[in-house]
Design an enzyme around this catalytic site. Structure first.
Site, PDB file in Angstrom:
ATOM      1  N   ASP A  59      19.513  40.641 -24.378  1.00 52.23           N
ATOM      2  CA  ASP A  59      20.118  41.976 -24.373  1.00 52.23           C
ATOM      3  C   ASP A  59      19.857  42.734 -25.670  1.00 52.23           C
ATOM      4  O   ASP A  59      19.379  42.164 -26.664  1.00 52.23           O
ATOM      5  CB  ASP A  59      21.625  41.891 -24.091  1.00 52.23           C
ATOM      6  CG  ASP A  59      22.331  40.795 -24.884  1.00 52.23           C
ATOM      7  OD1 ASP A  59      21.776  40.340 -25.906  1.00 52.23           O
ATOM      8  OD2 ASP A  59      23.439  40.396 -24.492  1.00 52.23           O
ATOM      9  N   ASP A  80      35.638  37.183 -22.590  1.00 49.29           N
ATOM     10  CA  ASP A  80      36.053  37.437 -21.204  1.00 49.29           C
ATOM     11  C   ASP A  80      35.132  36.749 -20.198  1.00 49.29           C
ATOM     12  O   ASP A  80      35.178  37.041 -19.004  1.00 49.29           O
ATOM     13  CB  ASP A  80      36.097  38.948 -20.936  1.00 49.29           C
ATOM     14  CG  ASP A  80      34.744  39.616 -21.192  1.00 49.29           C
ATOM     15  OD1 ASP A  80      33.749  38.905 -21.453  1.00 49.29           O
ATOM     16  OD2 ASP A  80      34.674  40.851 -21.128  1.00 49.29           O
ATOM     17  N   HIS A 123      31.754  36.859 -20.174  1.00 54.25           N
ATOM     18  CA  HIS A 123      30.485  37.523 -19.846  1.00 54.25           C
ATOM     19  C   HIS A 123      29.298  36.743 -20.404  1.00 54.25           C
ATOM     20  O   HIS A 123      29.365  36.168 -21.480  1.00 54.25           O
ATOM     21  CB  HIS A 123      30.466  38.992 -20.281  1.00 54.25           C
ATOM     22  CG  HIS A 123      30.392  39.248 -21.754  1.00 54.25           C
ATOM     23  ND1 HIS A 123      31.388  39.889 -22.456  1.00 54.25           N
ATOM     24  CD2 HIS A 123      29.415  38.987 -22.669  1.00 54.25           C
ATOM     25  CE1 HIS A 123      31.033  40.012 -23.721  1.00 54.25           C
ATOM     26  NE2 HIS A 123      29.835  39.459 -23.881  1.00 54.25           N
ATOM     27  N   GLU A 128      29.165  42.225 -18.105  1.00 59.57           N
ATOM     28  CA  GLU A 128      30.612  42.363 -18.234  1.00 59.57           C
ATOM     29  C   GLU A 128      31.299  42.001 -16.918  1.00 59.57           C
ATOM     30  O   GLU A 128      30.649  41.939 -15.868  1.00 59.57           O
ATOM     31  CB  GLU A 128      30.933  43.820 -18.614  1.00 59.57           C
ATOM     32  CG  GLU A 128      30.360  44.257 -19.962  1.00 59.57           C
ATOM     33  CD  GLU A 128      31.152  43.701 -21.149  1.00 59.57           C
ATOM     34  OE1 GLU A 128      31.671  42.578 -21.069  1.00 59.57           O
ATOM     35  OE2 GLU A 128      31.228  44.411 -22.178  1.00 59.57           O
TER      36      GLU A 128
HETATM   37  C1  GLP Z   1      27.753  39.529 -27.186  1.00 59.74           C
HETATM   38  C2  GLP Z   1      26.381  39.111 -26.667  1.00 59.74           C
HETATM   39  C3  GLP Z   1      26.474  37.823 -25.885  1.00 59.74           C
HETATM   40  C4  GLP Z   1      27.200  36.782 -26.711  1.00 59.74           C
HETATM   41  C5  GLP Z   1      28.587  37.265 -27.032  1.00 59.74           C
HETATM   42  C6  GLP Z   1      29.397  36.258 -27.844  1.00 59.74           C
HETATM   43  O1  GLP Z   1      28.521  40.084 -26.172  1.00 59.74           O
HETATM   44  N1  GLP Z   1      25.802  40.105 -25.827  1.00 59.74           N
HETATM   45  O2  GLP Z   1      25.176  37.383 -25.556  1.00 59.74           O
HETATM   46  O3  GLP Z   1      27.246  35.570 -25.987  1.00 59.74           O
HETATM   47  O4  GLP Z   1      28.466  38.460 -27.778  1.00 59.74           O
HETATM   48  O5  GLP Z   1      29.196  36.420 -29.193  1.00 59.74           O
HETATM   49  P1  GLP Z   1      29.641  35.388 -30.297  1.00 59.74           P
HETATM   50  O6  GLP Z   1      28.665  34.261 -30.223  1.00 59.74           O
HETATM   51  O7  GLP Z   1      29.536  36.117 -31.588  1.00 59.74           O
HETATM   52  O8  GLP Z   1      31.007  34.952 -29.959  1.00 59.74           O
END
Ligand code: GLP
Length: 264
Positions: free
Chosen positions: A72, A141, A143, A148
């Site tokens: 992403d 959440d 995702h 989402e």
């Molecule tokens: C963002 C990214 C996800 C990632 C998530 C969790 O939403 N798009 O790919 O898994 O953050 O991030 P973190 O690893 O900082 O908790």
């Protein structure tokens, strides 16, 4: 679904790095076809990337024949912004390994035609031969990538509007201001991730406990898009004691027993 539980995030991160490296090496020993790897951002994979960098430098694995696609990118954030996923990936991985620049793919969140960009991304993944392994994280959440809640489990690469929750969680990277977090992103779909031969998801810390409970024990639902992994023949969640803490005691025991039996 397999669930690998380690005492802490560090050990889980090392497990994942060694697993990915072994898979790259295994394919390299069998064929000259490239290894197609899906990659994620976030704070979670940083230690896994650090170990992969160490392994590349030690000659234990090479990314010369790896083609990667990131999951992403924010819409409208300049590539050179320190919090763009382009910057993140170069800072934490690509600048330190031997993956050829032309093998690196990250969605262009500044494309004038984002729909065409997303369609071209799906085609490029297909042209590369499809994913061998997709490494992902998970949002609080549930995702996966930026899919989402209420994203279709059959979704493909597209533009997504971020939830207020996600913007608030990610505000820590933007001076604490949720309004500074881009409102939209380009993301691979749930089905894009699940099209991979194998999916490995990292989730560490108590903040991910609800997401893991929903994904592992809840119904397969667009409410928690990681739950789509239940329908994948080779899905693995790598977690720590804190993030697995909300599942039933019997589920926990089962995952531990499976791993012990397979390592015997
Ligand atoms: C963002 C990214 C996800 C990632 C998530 C969790 O939403 N798009 O790919 O898994 O953050 O991030 P973190 O690893 O900082 O908790």
């Amino acid at each position: 679904m397999k669930v690998i539980i380690r005492d802490n995030a560090k050990e889980g991160s090392l497990w994942a790095a060694h697993y990915i490296a072994a898979k790259i090496n295994e394919k390299a020993a069998q064929t000259s076809a490239p290894f197609v790897l899906g990659l994620c951002t976030g704070s979670t994979p940083i230690d896994t990337y650090a170990e992969l960098i160490r392994m590349v430098k030690a000659g234990e694995v090479s990314f010369k024949n790896v083609i990667s696609f990131n999951m992403d990118e924010y819409v409208g954030l300049p590539v050179e912004h320190p919090e763009s996923y382009h910057s993140f990936m170069h800072r934490y991985l690509f600048d330190h390994i031997d993956e050829p620049a032309e093998n690196i793919h990250i969605l262009n969140g500044n494309a004038t035609d984002t729909t065409a960009e997303c369609e071209a991304y799906e085609k490029a993944i297909e042209a590369a031969g499809g994913f061998d392994l997709f490494l992902g994280g998970v949002g609080e959440d549930g995702h996966i990538a930026f899919n989402e809640p209420f994203s279709s489990l059959s979704s493909r690469t597209r533009v997504i509007t971020l939830t207020q929750d996600t913007r608030e969680v990610n505000a820590r990277f933007f001076g604490g201001n949720p309004e500074a977090v881009p409102a939209q992103a380009l993301t691979v779909g749930v089905a894009t991730v699940l099209s991979s031969k194998e999916v490995v998801i990292l989730a560490f810390g108590s903040k991910k406990a609800r997401a893991l409970k929903d994904a592992i024990e809840g119904p397969m639902s667009h409410y928690c898009t990681l739950s789509g992994l239940q329908n994948h023949p080779a899905g693995t969640i790598v977690c720590d004691e804190a993030s697995i803490g909300e599942v039933k005691v019997n589920s926990y025991r089962y995952f531990k027993a499976v791993e012990a039996a397979e390592n015997r």
